[in-house]
Design an enzyme around this catalytic site. Structure first.
Site, PDB file in Angstrom:
ATOM      1  N   SER A 124       0.843  -1.200   0.000  1.00  0.00           N
ATOM      2  CA  SER A 124       0.000   0.000   0.000  1.00  0.00           C
ATOM      3  C   SER A 124       0.874   1.244   0.000  1.00  0.00           C
ATOM      4  O   SER A 124       1.969   1.251   0.582  1.00  0.00           O
ATOM      5  CB  SER A 124      -0.864  -0.011   1.265  1.00  0.00           C
ATOM      6  OG  SER A 124      -1.440   1.254   1.486  1.00  0.00           O
ATOM      7  N   TYR A 149      -1.963  -0.954  10.749  1.00  0.00           N
ATOM      8  CA  TYR A 149      -2.240  -1.603   9.456  1.00  0.00           C
ATOM      9  C   TYR A 149      -1.096  -1.326   8.481  1.00  0.00           C
ATOM     10  O   TYR A 149      -0.535  -2.229   7.855  1.00  0.00           O
ATOM     11  CB  TYR A 149      -3.575  -1.098   8.873  1.00  0.00           C
ATOM     12  CG  TYR A 149      -3.629  -1.179   7.377  1.00  0.00           C
ATOM     13  CD1 TYR A 149      -3.758  -2.412   6.741  1.00  0.00           C
ATOM     14  CD2 TYR A 149      -3.492  -0.036   6.578  1.00  0.00           C
ATOM     15  CE1 TYR A 149      -3.749  -2.501   5.359  1.00  0.00           C
ATOM     16  CE2 TYR A 149      -3.477  -0.111   5.201  1.00  0.00           C
ATOM     17  CZ  TYR A 149      -3.610  -1.342   4.597  1.00  0.00           C
ATOM     18  OH  TYR A 149      -3.586  -1.428   3.231  1.00  0.00           O
ATOM     19  N   LYS A 153       2.283  -3.616   6.516  1.00  0.00           N
ATOM     20  CA  LYS A 153       2.752  -3.629   5.117  1.00  0.00           C
ATOM     21  C   LYS A 153       4.258  -3.330   5.056  1.00  0.00           C
ATOM     22  O   LYS A 153       4.991  -3.954   4.283  1.00  0.00           O
ATOM     23  CB  LYS A 153       1.974  -2.605   4.286  1.00  0.00           C
ATOM     24  CG  LYS A 153       0.469  -2.871   4.197  1.00  0.00           C
ATOM     25  CD  LYS A 153       0.158  -4.148   3.430  1.00  0.00           C
ATOM     26  CE  LYS A 153      -1.337  -4.364   3.257  1.00  0.00           C
ATOM     27  NZ  LYS A 153      -1.654  -5.705   2.714  1.00  0.00           N
TER      28      LYS A 153
HETATM   29  C1  UD1 Z   1      -6.783   5.250   3.698  1.00  0.00           C
HETATM   30  C2  UD1 Z   1      -5.776   4.872   4.750  1.00  0.00           C
HETATM   31  C3  UD1 Z   1      -4.661   4.109   4.099  1.00  0.00           C
HETATM   32  C4  UD1 Z   1      -5.205   2.899   3.357  1.00  0.00           C
HETATM   33  C5  UD1 Z   1      -6.258   3.327   2.354  1.00  0.00           C
HETATM   34  C6  UD1 Z   1      -6.929   2.118   1.741  1.00  0.00           C
HETATM   35  C7  UD1 Z   1      -5.906   6.554   6.527  1.00  0.00           C
HETATM   36  C8  UD1 Z   1      -5.209   7.684   7.219  1.00  0.00           C
HETATM   37  N1  UD1 Z   1      -5.288   6.044   5.438  1.00  0.00           N
HETATM   38  O1  UD1 Z   1      -6.147   6.103   2.766  1.00  0.00           O
HETATM   39  O2  UD1 Z   1      -3.724   3.704   5.071  1.00  0.00           O
HETATM   40  O3  UD1 Z   1      -4.173   2.234   2.680  1.00  0.00           O
HETATM   41  O4  UD1 Z   1      -7.255   4.107   3.013  1.00  0.00           O
HETATM   42  O5  UD1 Z   1      -7.684   2.491   0.644  1.00  0.00           O
HETATM   43  O6  UD1 Z   1      -6.983   6.146   6.920  1.00  0.00           O
HETATM   44  N2  UD1 Z   1     -12.477  11.400   3.301  1.00  0.00           N
HETATM   45  C9  UD1 Z   1     -13.505  12.242   3.684  1.00  0.00           C
HETATM   46  N3  UD1 Z   1     -14.619  11.688   4.240  1.00  0.00           N
HETATM   47  C10 UD1 Z   1     -14.761  10.342   4.418  1.00  0.00           C
HETATM   48  C11 UD1 Z   1     -13.711   9.485   4.020  1.00  0.00           C
HETATM   49  C12 UD1 Z   1     -12.574  10.067   3.480  1.00  0.00           C
HETATM   50  O7  UD1 Z   1     -13.422  13.466   3.536  1.00  0.00           O
HETATM   51  O8  UD1 Z   1     -15.800   9.898   4.946  1.00  0.00           O
HETATM   52  C13 UD1 Z   1     -11.287  11.992   2.668  1.00  0.00           C
HETATM   53  C14 UD1 Z   1     -10.001  11.764   3.442  1.00  0.00           C
HETATM   54  O9  UD1 Z   1      -9.807  12.757   4.407  1.00  0.00           O
HETATM   55  C15 UD1 Z   1      -8.958  11.792   2.302  1.00  0.00           C
HETATM   56  C16 UD1 Z   1      -9.734  11.212   1.109  1.00  0.00           C
HETATM   57  O10 UD1 Z   1     -11.116  11.375   1.423  1.00  0.00           O
HETATM   58  O11 UD1 Z   1      -8.598  13.108   2.013  1.00  0.00           O
HETATM   59  C17 UD1 Z   1      -9.455   9.752   0.854  1.00  0.00           C
HETATM   60  O12 UD1 Z   1      -9.671   9.024   2.069  1.00  0.00           O
HETATM   61  P1  UD1 Z   1      -9.679   7.424   2.095  1.00  0.00           P
HETATM   62  O13 UD1 Z   1     -10.547   6.894   1.011  1.00  0.00           O
HETATM   63  O14 UD1 Z   1      -9.975   7.004   3.487  1.00  0.00           O
HETATM   64  O15 UD1 Z   1      -8.182   7.033   1.674  1.00  0.00           O
HETATM   65  P2  UD1 Z   1      -6.774   7.456   2.324  1.00  0.00           P
HETATM   66  O16 UD1 Z   1      -6.948   8.316   3.503  1.00  0.00           O
HETATM   67  O17 UD1 Z   1      -5.926   7.965   1.221  1.00  0.00           O
END
Ligand code: UD1
Length: 343
Positions: A124, A149, A153
């Site tokens: 990842s 998690y 990795k």
């Molecule tokens: C997250 C994990 C990462 C993991 C990946 C798997 C964290 C800090 N990182 O990555 O370790 O490998 O998922 O796919 O959790 N967001 C919102 N609202 C939400 C959900 C997300 O605003 O309800 C935003 C987040 O702040 C971020 C973006 O959407 O800016 C993407 O979030 P997400 O899909 O959770 O992925 P990552 O944070 O990149």
């Protein structure tokens, strides 16, 4: 090749099984269905026209894993199985370390005992942590994730490097996924998270289909294009093709172990993704802005050039396709894999 896909009933694993079949390989699935449904097997058969062999097995169980390798002639392993919820890993670190590390060691033991030395591992982009800036290249060092998690990795990448160095003939590709989204164009398989989704795309899709009221945007005061977090979203079908490209490359790889970013190299904000999803679905996705999520980065996207030059692979599908395919899957399966009758 006959390829064992651990976690083959899961989101990335199931799309990889389809890609393997299309490339003329034979996939054998090993899954414990802890975060997936056996219903996916019938769907895989409908997509690829062949029945896929599946073993329900706990990969932390050395004897069961050994039995599987005895029962099946296997040429290579694509190891996707593992626990992957960041928040859960913070509250249950022992479970994450035990499950992800022990299952990988058990698979590696069975591989070495049975003369299987080709391995593609689901890593990842979380291994880059917060210390490096985008575009993220594979040689970024040191690797350290902000959560258990992600640390599994990092540790597994190191474990596999040491194993490959000590055991002649091993070839290992470490695939660092950026943000996999989308679904197979058939709408038959897709991401099916249990409970409240942690990740953005499945949450947006569940709001659009009416399962949840609104999205909470985790912060809009980042130094980004519109203040919301930017990520490198990659269509899961492109990601699956990256696994096949890595598998096919193993025998000609000069190094024993090589890491590859699987991303697009493009960066999309939360609000850009939300708007694209609204256009693709024709639905409005209500949202509120909440505080930043702990551990989140402002921006993370790949330098995907190594995969392009060495694997001959690059992501082809646009953000519009990612949203359209997610919507096709979500609207046909509003409650996930169990919600549609397989008629
Ligand atoms: C997250 C994990 C990462 C993991 C990946 C798997 C964290 C800090 N990182 O990555 O370790 O490998 O998922 O796919 O959790 N967001 C919102 N609202 C939400 C959900 C997300 O605003 O309800 C935003 C987040 O702040 C971020 C973006 O959407 O800016 C993407 O979030 P997400 O899909 O959770 O992925 P990552 O944070 O990149």
């Amino acid at each position: 090749m006959r390829v064992l896909v651990t976690g083959g009933a899961g989101y990335v694993g199931s799309h990889t099984v389809v890609a393997l079949a299309e490339a003329g390989h034979t996939a054998v699935i090993a899954d414990n269905f802890s975060n997936s449904s056996p219903a996916v097997l019938d769907r895989l058969e409908r997509i690829s026209g062949v029945s896929v062999e599946c073993h329900e097995v706990e990969l932390t169980d050395a004897e069961a894993t050994e039995r599987l390798f005895h029962a099946e002639p296997i040429d290579a392993v694509i190891h996707c199985a593992g626990l992957k919820a960041v928040g859960e890993s913070v509250s249950a670190p022992r479970e994450y370390y035990r499950n992800n590390l022990v299952s990988t060691l058990t698979v590696a033991d069975a591989m070495e005992k049975n003369g299987v030395r080709r391995l593609v591992f689901s890593s990842s982009a979380t291994v880059y942590g917060a210390a490096h800036s985008s575009p993220l290249g594979e040689d970024s060092w040191p690797l350290e994730s902000s959560n258990p998690y992600g640390q599994t990795k990092v540790i597994i990448e190191r474990m596999l490097s040491d194993i490959a160095a000590a055991n002649p003939g091993w070839k290992v590709a470490l695939l660092r996924y950026f943000n996999p989204v989308g679904a197979h164009a058939s709408g038959l398989i897709g991401e099916d998270p249990r409970g409240v989704p942690n990740n953005l795309m499945p949450f947006v899709a569940q709001v659009a289909v009416g399962r949840r009221d609104r999205l909470t945007v985790h912060g809009d005061d980042y130094d980004t294009v519109d203040g919301t977090g930017e990520r490198d979203y990659i269509h899961v079908v492109d990601l699956a093709a990256g696994h096949v490209a890595a598998l096919d490359h193993l025998d000609s790889m000069t190094a024993d172990v090589r890491a590859f970013n699987l991303g697009t190299g493009a960066s999309t904000s939360v609000l850009q993704l939300l708007r694209a999803f609204e256009r693709a679905s024709g639905r409005t996705v209500p949202y509120v802005v909440g505080p930043r999520r702990e551990g989140d980065l402002a921006v993370a996207y790949a330098d995907p050039s190594r995969a392009r030059t060495e694997l001959g692979w690059m992501a082809a599908r646009s953000l519009e396709e990612m949203c359209a395919d997610t919507w096709r899957w979500q609207s046909a399966n509003p409650s996930g894999m169990s919600s549609r009758l397989d008629s």
